[in-house]
Scaffold this motif. Structure first.
Motif, short mmCIF file in Angstrom:
data_model
loop_
_atom_site.label_atom_id
_atom_site.label_comp_id
_atom_site.label_asym_id
_atom_site.label_seq_id
_atom_site.Cartn_x
_atom_site.Cartn_y
_atom_site.Cartn_z
N GLU A 162 0.83 -1.21 0.00
CA GLU A 162 0.00 0.00 0.00
C GLU A 162 0.86 1.26 0.00
OE1 GLU A 162 -3.87 -1.81 2.36
OE2 GLU A 162 -2.50 -0.44 3.41
N ARG A 163 1.88 1.22 0.84
CA ARG A 163 2.77 2.39 0.90
C ARG A 163 3.44 2.62 -0.45
NH1 ARG A 163 6.06 3.20 6.30
NH2 ARG A 163 4.58 2.46 7.82
N LEU A 164 3.92 1.52 -1.03
CA LEU A 164 4.67 1.65 -2.27
C LEU A 164 3.78 2.15 -3.41
CD1 LEU A 164 7.53 1.19 -3.36
CD2 LEU A 164 6.80 -1.08 -4.10
N VAL A 165 2.60 1.58 -3.52
CA VAL A 165 1.68 2.00 -4.59
C VAL A 165 1.31 3.48 -4.41
CG1 VAL A 165 -0.67 1.68 -5.49
CG2 VAL A 165 0.80 -0.32 -5.08
N GLY A 166 1.02 3.85 -3.16
CA GLY A 166 0.67 5.25 -2.89
C GLY A 166 1.82 6.18 -3.25
N TRP A 167 3.02 5.77 -2.87
CA TRP A 167 4.18 6.61 -3.17
C TRP A 167 4.43 6.69 -4.68
CZ3 TRP A 167 8.82 5.16 -5.58
CH2 TRP A 167 9.81 6.16 -5.59
N GLN A 168 4.31 5.56 -5.37
CA GLN A 168 4.56 5.57 -6.81
C GLN A 168 3.58 6.50 -7.51
OE1 GLN A 168 3.35 4.66 -10.00
NE2 GLN A 168 5.39 5.11 -10.81
N ARG A 169 2.31 6.42 -7.11
CA ARG A 169 1.31 7.25 -7.79
C ARG A 169 1.57 8.74 -7.53
NH1 ARG A 169 -3.27 2.78 -6.86
NH2 ARG A 169 -2.89 1.69 -8.84
N ALA A 170 2.08 9.04 -6.33
CA ALA A 170 2.28 10.44 -5.98
C ALA A 170 3.64 10.97 -6.40
CB ALA A 170 2.12 10.61 -4.46
N ALA A 171 4.67 10.13 -6.30
CA ALA A 171 6.03 10.66 -6.47
C ALA A 171 6.91 9.83 -7.40
CB ALA A 171 6.71 10.74 -5.08
N GLY A 172 6.36 8.76 -7.97
CA GLY A 172 7.17 7.92 -8.85
C GLY A 172 7.30 8.50 -10.25
N ARG A 173 7.94 7.73 -11.12
CA ARG A 173 8.14 8.21 -12.50
C ARG A 173 6.94 7.80 -13.36
NH1 ARG A 173 14.04 5.63 -13.31
NH2 ARG A 173 12.83 3.84 -12.60
N HIS A 174 6.48 8.75 -14.18
CA HIS A 174 5.29 8.49 -15.01
C HIS A 174 5.51 8.85 -16.47
CE1 HIS A 174 2.76 7.61 -11.50
NE2 HIS A 174 3.51 8.52 -10.91
N ASP A 175 6.69 9.40 -16.76
CA ASP A 175 6.87 9.93 -18.13
C ASP A 175 7.93 9.19 -18.92
OD1 ASP A 175 5.04 11.91 -17.50
OD2 ASP A 175 6.61 13.08 -16.49
N LEU A 176 8.33 8.03 -18.48
CA LEU A 176 9.34 7.30 -19.25
C LEU A 176 8.68 6.83 -20.55
CD1 LEU A 176 10.92 5.29 -16.31
CD2 LEU A 176 11.83 7.32 -17.45
N PRO A 177 9.46 6.78 -21.64
CA PRO A 177 8.84 6.51 -22.95
C PRO A 177 8.11 5.16 -23.03
CG PRO A 177 11.17 7.14 -23.18
CD PRO A 177 10.89 7.02 -21.71
N TRP A 178 8.46 4.23 -22.16
CA TRP A 178 7.83 2.90 -22.24
C TRP A 178 6.69 2.75 -21.23
CZ3 TRP A 178 13.07 3.83 -21.87
CH2 TRP A 178 13.57 3.95 -20.57
N GLN A 179 6.38 3.86 -20.53
CA GLN A 179 5.22 3.81 -19.63
C GLN A 179 3.96 4.17 -20.42
OE1 GLN A 179 7.00 6.34 -16.47
NE2 GLN A 179 6.60 4.60 -15.15
N ARG A 180 2.84 4.03 -19.80
CA ARG A 180 1.54 4.34 -20.42
C ARG A 180 1.31 3.49 -21.67
NH1 ARG A 180 1.77 10.84 -20.10
NH2 ARG A 180 1.87 11.00 -17.85
N THR A 181 1.87 2.31 -21.68
CA THR A 181 1.54 1.36 -22.74
C THR A 181 1.41 -0.01 -22.10
OG1 THR A 181 2.22 0.31 -24.80
CG2 THR A 181 3.99 0.98 -23.35
#
Ligand code: SF4
Length: 349
Positions: free
Chosen positions: A9-28
């Motif tokens: 839970e902590r990790l998912v919450g942290w990733q959504r708030a502060a993790g990386r979201h713009d790497l070219p291979w994300q959002r696919t």
């Protein structure tokens, strides 16, 4: 130690708030793109991978294009990323996906792990990102995070610790499969951005209050480094026999340590001199010298023996040469022997 559920839970919450979201291979969720990025990211930094990833996708927009490409083109586009076995396996994998699976990647981690170049952790990453499968990744970054948060001692590359970490990683997975992409990305992001190999940035970490390494100030010790194999120690006496300002050197057999080089006789001085029909008029022990070889360390114990004039003859065996002391260091001798010779040729050094 944190509660197991709270880890995810902590990790998912942290990733959504502060993790990386713009790497070219994300959002696919395209397994071809995710797989390509995962292979490129093995042992390679994100910043290095980004331009390679873009060039690859331009040249090979899908797995069929990659499979059909000549090997030379794949390797040429890979050049500079290193670890070329990865590129060869990448190509073979694409060909297998086309030939065996009709151009579609298997939809489970177990199926993906059957393909060339896809290990257990890479298979799990692709399955988690693309199919939200509840399956654990465990690469070097994740091992570091787990060893620190849970205070796991021992070298993570050892079978016992590796097994323990896999078992732990399996227990930490989020309950909801939908959380798997963020959870898996969170582990990667934490290892790459906060819990880094050098000094981690603990105050910003979602586990700062429960991390064993932080609590005990052991961030530098965990994970434990690979234990060094004990290097064997050897010692040997070298007899520096000098007559008329010349030093006796003998050529080593071609094979073995210092093969073909000139070296002073080795052994107990009395036996060495007797075997050569020589008699010492003066004998002195010189300071020991240590030399590290790849597989052992040698302590050279030099003994200087001055003997009566030998003229050009006086040697009981072939392969021996009396060489002017001033020239001896340049006469094709190994480095530690050169140092021994300088003790005799330049006693004030
Ligand atoms: S608190 Fe520090 S050492 Fe522990 S997991 Fe977070 S960044 Fe790593």
């Amino acid at each position: 130690m944190p509660q197991e559920q709270s880890f995810a839970e902590r990790l998912v919450g942290w990733q959504r708030a502060a993790g990386r979201h713009d790497l070219p291979w994300q959002r696919t969720r395209d397994p071809y793109r995710v797989w390509l990025s995962e292979i490129m990211l093995q042992q390679t930094q994100v910043a290095t991978v980004i331009p390679y990833y873009a060039r690859f996708l331009e040249a090979f927009p899908d797995v069929a294009a990659l499979a059909a490409a000549p090997a030379e083109q794949v390797l040429a586009l890979w050049a500079g990323l290193g670890y070329y076995a990865r590129a060869r396996n990448l190509h073979r994998c694409a060909q297998q996906v086309v030939a065996v699976h009709g151009g579609f990647f298997p939809k489970t981690a177990a199926g993906l792990a059957e393909l060339p170049g896809i290990g257990r952790s890479t298979a799990a990453a692709v399955a988690a990102f693309c199919y939200a499968e509840r399956t654990a990744i465990l690469d070097g970054n994740v091992k570091r995070v787990l060893c620190r948060v849970f205070g796991i001692d021992g070298f993570p590359g050892s079978t016992a610790v590796d097994r323990k970490l896999w078992a732990l990683a399996e227990t930490l997975l989020p309950e909801a499969a939908d959380d798997m992409p963020a959870y898996t990305q969170g582990l990667m992001d934490l290892g790459a951005t906060l819990c880094t190999r050098g000094l981690p940035h603990c105050p910003a970490c979602p586990f700062a209050d429960v991390c064993v390494a932080r609590r005990d100030g052991r961030q530098r010790e965990l994970p434990a480094p690979k234990p060094r194999a004990a290097v064997p120690e050897r010692e040997s006496t070298f007899v520096l026999i000098v007559a008329d300002n010349r030093l006796l050197l003998e050529r080593r057999p071609p094979a073995g340590l210092w093969g073909g080089l000139l070296v002073p006789p080795e052994g107990e001085p009395e036996a060495v001199l007797a075997a050569r029909g020589l008699l010492a008029v003066d004998r002195r022990e010189l300071p020991f010298l240590k030399h590290a070889f790849t597989h052992f360390r040698l302590t050279l114990k030099p003994v200087l023996c001055r003997v009566a004039s030998q003229g050009k003859a006086g040697l009981a065996e072939p392969g021996g040469e009396w060489i002017e002391l001033e020239r001896a260091a340049e006469a094709g001798v190994p480095t530690p022997i050169r140092k021994l010779i300088s003790l005799v040729a330049n006693p004030a050094d």
